[in-house]
Design an enzyme around this catalytic site. Sequence first.
Site, mmCIF file in Angstrom:
data_model
loop_
_atom_site.group_PDB
_atom_site.id
_atom_site.type_symbol
_atom_site.label_atom_id
_atom_site.label_comp_id
_atom_site.label_asym_id
_atom_site.label_seq_id
_atom_site.Cartn_x
_atom_site.Cartn_y
_atom_site.Cartn_z
ATOM 1 N N GLU A 162 4.598 -11.200 -5.850
ATOM 2 C CA GLU A 162 3.539 -11.405 -6.838
ATOM 3 C C GLU A 162 3.904 -10.913 -8.231
ATOM 4 O O GLU A 162 3.271 -11.299 -9.201
ATOM 5 C CB GLU A 162 2.243 -10.708 -6.364
ATOM 6 C CG GLU A 162 2.265 -9.175 -6.330
ATOM 7 C CD GLU A 162 2.890 -8.590 -5.072
ATOM 8 O OE1 GLU A 162 3.650 -9.308 -4.393
ATOM 9 O OE2 GLU A 162 2.634 -7.397 -4.780
ATOM 10 N N ASP B 186 -11.280 -11.547 -24.417
ATOM 11 C CA ASP B 186 -12.193 -11.509 -23.269
ATOM 12 C C ASP B 186 -13.656 -11.582 -23.698
ATOM 13 O O ASP B 186 -14.422 -12.398 -23.182
ATOM 14 C CB ASP B 186 -11.975 -10.228 -22.446
ATOM 15 C CG ASP B 186 -10.511 -10.014 -22.121
ATOM 16 O OD1 ASP B 186 -9.786 -11.021 -22.081
ATOM 17 O OD2 ASP B 186 -10.103 -8.858 -21.914
ATOM 18 N N GLY C 191 0.844 -1.192 0.000
ATOM 19 C CA GLY C 191 0.000 0.000 0.000
ATOM 20 C C GLY C 191 0.873 1.233 0.000
ATOM 21 O O GLY C 191 2.070 1.153 0.284
ATOM 22 N N CYS D 49 5.282 -6.092 1.688
ATOM 23 C CA CYS D 49 5.641 -4.670 1.648
ATOM 24 C C CYS D 49 4.954 -3.902 2.791
ATOM 25 O O CYS D 49 5.270 -4.117 3.939
ATOM 26 C CB CYS D 49 5.320 -4.109 0.262
ATOM 27 S SG CYS D 49 6.204 -2.582 -0.046
ATOM 28 N N TYR D 50 3.980 -3.053 2.475
ATOM 29 C CA TYR D 50 3.273 -2.350 3.558
ATOM 30 C C TYR D 50 2.706 -3.358 4.559
ATOM 31 O O TYR D 50 2.748 -3.157 5.770
ATOM 32 C CB TYR D 50 2.134 -1.489 2.981
ATOM 33 C CG TYR D 50 1.357 -0.737 4.053
ATOM 34 C CD1 TYR D 50 1.812 0.484 4.530
ATOM 35 C CD2 TYR D 50 0.188 -1.268 4.597
ATOM 36 C CE1 TYR D 50 1.116 1.164 5.522
ATOM 37 C CE2 TYR D 50 -0.515 -0.595 5.585
ATOM 38 C CZ TYR D 50 -0.046 0.623 6.042
ATOM 39 O OH TYR D 50 -0.736 1.288 7.023
ATOM 40 N N HIS E 34 8.000 -7.627 -3.519
ATOM 41 C CA HIS E 34 6.711 -8.055 -4.069
ATOM 42 C C HIS E 34 6.848 -9.424 -4.755
ATOM 43 O O HIS E 34 7.211 -9.479 -5.928
ATOM 44 C CB HIS E 34 6.194 -7.005 -5.067
ATOM 45 C CG HIS E 34 5.742 -5.757 -4.381
ATOM 46 N ND1 HIS E 34 4.455 -5.583 -3.941
ATOM 47 C CD2 HIS E 34 6.434 -4.647 -4.012
ATOM 48 C CE1 HIS E 34 4.351 -4.409 -3.344
ATOM 49 N NE2 HIS E 34 5.539 -3.818 -3.375
ATOM 50 N N LYS F 170 -5.917 -12.329 -17.530
ATOM 51 C CA LYS F 170 -5.900 -12.704 -18.945
ATOM 52 C C LYS F 170 -5.629 -14.187 -19.156
ATOM 53 O O LYS F 170 -6.316 -14.859 -19.930
ATOM 54 C CB LYS F 170 -4.815 -11.873 -19.640
ATOM 55 C CG LYS F 170 -4.942 -11.831 -21.111
ATOM 56 C CD LYS F 170 -6.122 -10.978 -21.454
ATOM 57 C CE LYS F 170 -6.217 -10.491 -22.815
ATOM 58 N NZ LYS F 170 -7.202 -9.399 -22.895
#
Length: 516
Positions: A174, A230, A55, A82-83, A172, A372
């Site tokens: 991710e 999509d 964040g 992180c945060y 991070h 995606k």
Amino acid sequence: MKHELVIVLDFGGQYNQLIARRVRECNVYCEVKPYTTPLAELKAMEPIGIIFTGGPNSVYLEDSPHVDPEIFTWGVPVLGICYGCQLMAYTLGGLVTEATDDSAREYGKTQTFYDTSCKLFQGLPQEGISWMSHGDYMARVPEGFSLVAHSNACPNVAIADEARGFYGVQYHPEVNHTQHGTDMIRNFLYQVCGAKGDWTMEDFCRRTVASLREKIDGGRVLLALSGGVDSSVLAALLAEAIGDRLTCVFVDHGLMRKNEGGEVEEAFRKWDVQFVRVDAEERFLSKLAGVEDPQEKRRIIGAEFGYVFRDEAERFGITNQDYLAQGTIYPDVIESGKGDADVIKSHHNRLLPPEVVARFKGVLEPLDLLFKDEVRQLGRELGLPEYLVMRQPFPGPGLAIRIIGAVTKEKADTLREADYIYREEIAKAGWDTKISQYFAVLTDTRSVGVQGDGRTYDSLLALRGVTTTDFMTADWARIPYEVLDKVSVRIINEVPGINRICYDITSKPPATIEWE
Ligand code: XMP
């Protein structure tokens, strides 16, 4: 059947949905909840673990987001990112301060060293690149925690209290830039939370078809079809759920790539669904005339799509008891701004005018939790042909966000030709399957050149090519020089108005994939 569940507690970071994506990639279902969700509500969801996201705030500031400290006595494992890591450290008695020393403030790719005896790093290499983005620093870690990763600049890149199942990382895991980041998340899920992995696309497909059938309840659906991955996948999903009560409306706004409108029409005419093509070039270009601001262009296009759908609904007798459906996916939602995160760019499908929404019983966006690559998986599950499933994405606003500055038909035609040559040469070189997305951008910069014996003062064209799986982060594609050379020579020779070409070598972040 109830799925095992992980909660991603959202503190407003830009990559939060990616965390959710990674968890689901590990076959564990998860939901993102705002940090303000009452603890009792979280408990009632019976998660097997919680992940605190990053964040933009500093934990030591008064009005920064916090959690009920009781979350740490509940007995559920926590991974703080992180945060989220700093928040855990701070709440449990550690000290977090602003990193005044440049060496403790880290951004970008950082060589990191891991203690592989820690469950989080089990089975992984002892060092690798991690993606950092933090200006605060854990000056003292709380009691019970040990340091389980460090970088050259920072001794406490990751902390763990294995007895209580609490883990925190400053970087991070991710984002794709972090090597083995997904493996670390998988270790948290399987080694720490004891997940078994019961979330699959087959299951998602079955449940979504059933819930769409129930919701639509005999009514009709107008699908906003762009012909991209999509909306094509959504067409298949809706066709499975409601058959011929589906009307697909494809709007050609005059900002498609060369030949694209015809290709989409050809693909869909073969399907057993009602397909309508609306030629709306003039309508869109006149609304865009003279507009330079990227967000304003996006707003105009998003709204105009809505008005076209409303008009088509009238034409085909779709009532206010029927639905409008859009192929919105998770990145569209998050990048358009949600919760405390900054708005990066508003994706066109987030910009329907309220009067258009009110015209229908509701707007269906059944893919809005998928990334995606998950959408592609779902497409395969539904039996879509590979060429449709693997098409490179093309944004709803089309060439309007690849023409910097005001859009005109002339500029769109120039860009269409240049882009076509680029695509043709990439395909000829066999690079079309190696690059996730590639396109040309017509900049508003002009430069001096010499062609034949004369001076030119024409436009600068930029070429972009990226590799990515989720389109939330991306690296620029290393296209061979010889291929770029062919593209450059051909465009300069064949497309009037362009006299200089450059190749974009920025990754995302810090850039985005599209230029606007
Ligand atoms: P950015 O530029 O945000 O793009 O890094 C990420 C992916 O999203 C696509 N994109 C859009 N797709 N409507 C869409 O349907 C939009 O308004 C939009 N804006 C960006 C972009 O092409 C890339 O694949």
